[in-house]
Design an enzyme around this catalytic site. Structure first.
Site, short mmCIF file in Angstrom:
data_model
loop_
_atom_site.label_atom_id
_atom_site.label_comp_id
_atom_site.label_asym_id
_atom_site.label_seq_id
_atom_site.Cartn_x
_atom_site.Cartn_y
_atom_site.Cartn_z
N LYS A 13 -12.35 -11.92 9.20
CA LYS A 13 -11.26 -11.30 9.94
C LYS A 13 -11.39 -11.62 11.42
O LYS A 13 -12.50 -11.81 11.90
CB LYS A 13 -11.28 -9.77 9.73
CG LYS A 13 -11.30 -9.32 8.28
CD LYS A 13 -9.99 -9.55 7.59
CE LYS A 13 -10.02 -9.00 6.16
NZ LYS A 13 -8.73 -9.17 5.46
N HIS B 61 -7.76 -15.78 -5.78
CA HIS B 61 -7.13 -14.64 -5.13
C HIS B 61 -5.81 -14.35 -5.83
O HIS B 61 -5.12 -15.26 -6.25
CB HIS B 61 -6.90 -14.91 -3.64
CG HIS B 61 -6.62 -13.67 -2.85
ND1 HIS B 61 -5.40 -13.03 -2.89
CD2 HIS B 61 -7.39 -12.95 -2.00
CE1 HIS B 61 -5.44 -11.96 -2.10
NE2 HIS B 61 -6.64 -11.88 -1.56
#
Length: 481
Positions: free
Chosen positions: A175, A294
């Site tokens: 992140k 994902h």
């Protein structure tokens, strides 16, 4: 009389519209071991009987159309048609029914998830006679399963490649997910891996944007992997997202990752598509790469209880198409996931044989024969205080992935990774010594924090963080025992 009229007459053709249930509702049908079985949650329009609605689903997802056609006489409909063979009311829900449909195996192309879904859910969900429709579960027969190669490697081969046993694997999503340069991104990867994580990860929408092109990211991440491996003596990996706008570009990125010698790459299997995913899984199998999956976009498909496709079906489809990891919710984090339902599809991902168990949302017994298993990934809003519950819920064959729960540590990325590794090791040791993680979890974490300042700092930061929202997707009343 024209030749066409004569042909129609000779096959008993009679133009017009007739009820679907006359042909496609067959309550006395005995299912075959080779049938693909589907459980649909059907919400008919007012005035439409449930038998007609279930038969319409069977018809429109197999051989039927809205009117009688003369070419029906040129084939054997009894051989190829789908059959609605059972309907049950959903208790506690108004005008909802579970319709069970059996499809002959000959309707489906071998080894093609794309064709399977195009047939079963491709058109029927827009049918006007239905207010809503949801595919709750599929039974994939062994005869069809054997036409797929499935996960590139599977759980045991992955553990052997990584030389990691007896505990869940630890990961972290880098992140902020967008905006970092390739060099700064690689630095974050290195710090997390050096701190004790097994994996770091590209987020689902990190592909090849102007601020960070894919080739630069791959190079800096590979450098981070090799440097952290040299310092820790452990095998490390980063999920390099190979998802791209074309299959050709996706495979080009996968090939570059292979040339770098990294152990694992990544794909967004729903936005990328099942054809692309299966192609990438075949490439990974042939070239020794692990494949992390994902599920970006899944909630668009599976979030609503009365319409869409349940994630257990998407999970089964992924096991057929191919992937070594897939995100599966957390139960305790910020994302959707009711405990029993989640454990149901986690077993469907990992186990070789899963019995029917409506208390966990499993409508059919599933035999995967020799298809390798998939590691479920718990990710989304989790931190060190969740570690005992995650270890207890998911067990050793899982990946516990902390993004903000690593990078949000007040001392930085590496201390955040240390905190997670210490918490995990403490939970595994306590479990092996016979302690109850569900009951003693908080005390286990507090005790470990006494000798780990990194864990103590993490405990202080996230001591009051909770996500107390009820799941939208819950078990029906007739499934709760």
């Amino acid at each position: 009389m024209s030749p066409q009229t004569e042909t129609k007459t000779s096959v008993g053709f009679k133009a017009g519209v007739k009820d679907y249930k006359l042909t496609y509702y067959t309550p006395y049908y005995e299912t075959k071991a080779t049938d693909i079985l589907a459980a649909f949650r059907v919400t008919p329009q007012p005035g439409v009987p449930p038998e007609e609605a279930g038969a319409a689903v069977a018809a429109e997802s197999s051989t039927g159309t809205w009117t009688t056609v003369w070419t029906d006489g040129l084939t054997s409909l009894d051989r190829y048609k789908g059959r609605c063979y059972h309907i049950e009311r959903v208790f506690g829900e108004k005008d909802q029914y579970i319709a069970y449909v059996a499809y002959p195996l000959d309707l489906f192309e071998e080894g093609s998830v794309t064709n399977m879904f195009t047939s079963i859910v491709g058109n029927v969900f827009g049918f006007k006679a239905l207010r809503a429709l949801r595919l709750e579960d599929l039974r994939i027969p062994p005869a069809y399963t054997k036409t797929f190669k499935g996960p590139p490697h599977g759980i045991q081969v992955e553990r052997d490649k990584l030389n990691k046993y007896g505990r869940p694997l630890l990961g972290c999503t880098i992140k902020p997910k967008l905006g970092l340069s390739a060099k700064n991104y690689g630095r974050a990867v290195y710090e997390c891996l050096r701190g004790g994580l097994d994996f770091t990860k590209d987020d689902e929408n990190v592909n090849s944007q102007p601020f960070m092109r894919w080739r630069d990211r791959f190079l800096f991440c590979a450098e981070a992997i090799y440097k952290s491996q040299a310092e820790t003596g452990e095998i490390k990996g980063h999920y390099l997202n190979a998802t791209a706008g074309t299959c050709e570009e996706m495979l080009r990125r996968a090939y570059f990752a292979k040339e770098l010698g990294v152990p694992i790459i990544m794909h967004d299997y729903l936005t990328g598509g099942f054809t692309a995913n299966t192609s990438l899984a075949h490439f990974c199998r042939e070239n020794g790469l692990l494949l992390h999956i994902h599920r970006a976009m899944h909630a668009v498909i599976d979030r609503q209880k009365n319409h869409g496709i349940h994630f257990r079906v998407l999970a089964k489809a992924l096991r057929l198409s191919g992937g070594d990891h897939i995100h599966a919710g957390t139960v305790v984090g910020k994302l959707e996931g009711e405990r029993e339902i989640t454990l149901g599809f986690v077993d469907l991902l990992r186990d070789n044989f899963v019995e029917k168990d409506r208390s966990r949302g499993i409508y059919f017994t599933q035999d995967w024969v020799s298809l390798p298993g998939v590691l479920p990934v718990a990710s989304g809003g989790i931190h060190v205080w969740h570690m005992p519950a995650l270890t207890d819920i998911f067990g050793d064959d899982s990946v516990l992935q902390f993004g903000g729960g690593t990078l949000g540590h007040p001392w930085g990325n590496a201390p955040g990774a240390v905190a997670n590794r210490v918490a995990l090791e403490a939970c595994v040791q306590a479990r092996n010594e016979g302690l109850d993680l569900a009951q003693d979890g908080n005390s286990i974490i507090r005790q470990a924090s006494n000798w780990s300042p990194e864990l103590a700092a993490a405990c202080e930061v996230w001591k009051e963080i909770q996500f107390n929202f009820k799941s939208v997707d819950t078990l029906d009343l007739n499934e709760i025992k």
